[in-house]
Scaffold this motif. Sequence first.
Motif, PDB file in Angstrom:
ATOM      1  N   GLU A   1       2.741  14.491  -8.749  1.00 21.02           N
ATOM      2  CA  GLU A   1       3.741  15.549  -8.819  1.00 21.02           C
ATOM      3  C   GLU A   1       4.252  15.724 -10.249  1.00 21.02           C
ATOM      4  N   ALA A   2       4.403  14.626 -10.972  1.00 21.76           N
ATOM      5  CA  ALA A   2       4.870  14.702 -12.356  1.00 21.76           C
ATOM      6  C   ALA A   2       3.855  15.413 -13.244  1.00 21.76           C
ATOM      7  N   GLN A   3       2.587  15.331 -12.888  1.00 22.37           N
ATOM      8  CA  GLN A   3       1.543  15.987 -13.660  1.00 22.37           C
ATOM      9  C   GLN A   3       1.356  17.444 -13.233  1.00 22.37           C
ATOM     10  N   GLY A   4       2.116  17.885 -12.248  1.00 28.19           N
ATOM     11  CA  GLY A   4       2.032  19.266 -11.813  1.00 28.19           C
ATOM     12  C   GLY A   4       0.968  19.525 -10.778  1.00 28.19           C
TER      13      GLY A   4
ATOM     14  N   ARG B   1       0.826  -1.210   0.000  1.00 25.68           N
ATOM     15  CA  ARG B   1       0.000   0.000   0.000  1.00 25.68           C
ATOM     16  C   ARG B   1       0.862   1.263   0.000  1.00 25.68           C
ATOM     17  N   ALA B   2       1.928   1.262   0.792  1.00 30.71           N
ATOM     18  CA  ALA B   2       2.819   2.422   0.840  1.00 30.71           C
ATOM     19  C   ALA B   2       3.476   2.642  -0.518  1.00 30.71           C
ATOM     20  N   GLN B   3       3.881   1.566  -1.184  1.00 23.41           N
ATOM     21  CA  GLN B   3       4.477   1.692  -2.513  1.00 23.41           C
ATOM     22  C   GLN B   3       3.471   2.256  -3.509  1.00 23.41           C
ATOM     23  N   MET B   4       2.226   1.809  -3.436  1.00 24.40           N
ATOM     24  CA  MET B   4       1.193   2.322  -4.340  1.00 24.40           C
ATOM     25  C   MET B   4       0.943   3.804  -4.083  1.00 24.40           C
TER      26      MET B   4
ATOM     27  N   GLU C   1       1.569   9.426  -5.677  1.00 26.86           N
ATOM     28  CA  GLU C   1       2.016  10.787  -5.382  1.00 26.86           C
ATOM     29  C   GLU C   1       3.086  11.233  -6.378  1.00 26.86           C
ATOM     30  N   ALA C   2       3.980  10.346  -6.766  1.00 24.28           N
ATOM     31  CA  ALA C   2       4.996  10.691  -7.763  1.00 24.28           C
ATOM     32  C   ALA C   2       4.340  11.037  -9.090  1.00 24.28           C
TER      33      ALA C   2
END
Length: 64
Positions: free
Chosen positions: A47-50, A35-38, A43-44
């Motif tokens: 962030e990549a989508q702004g 779950r933490a990895q997902m 979130e990454a």
Amino acid sequence: MERLEEQIAHLTRTVEDLSDVVARQETELAILTRRAQMLMAREAEREAQGGGGIVVGDERPPHY
């Protein structure tokens, strides 16, 4: 001799109980790790989508 047999039986039961606890915790830990990895991947991607959700200056979030 009987006292020693009782102690061994008690210790054997305790070891079995602890083994069950460790096995259950291992399963829970694997689930929580996944779950933490997902969440980190989500979130990454966000962030990549702004859409990192960083408030700049006096900008208020939409819920205000």
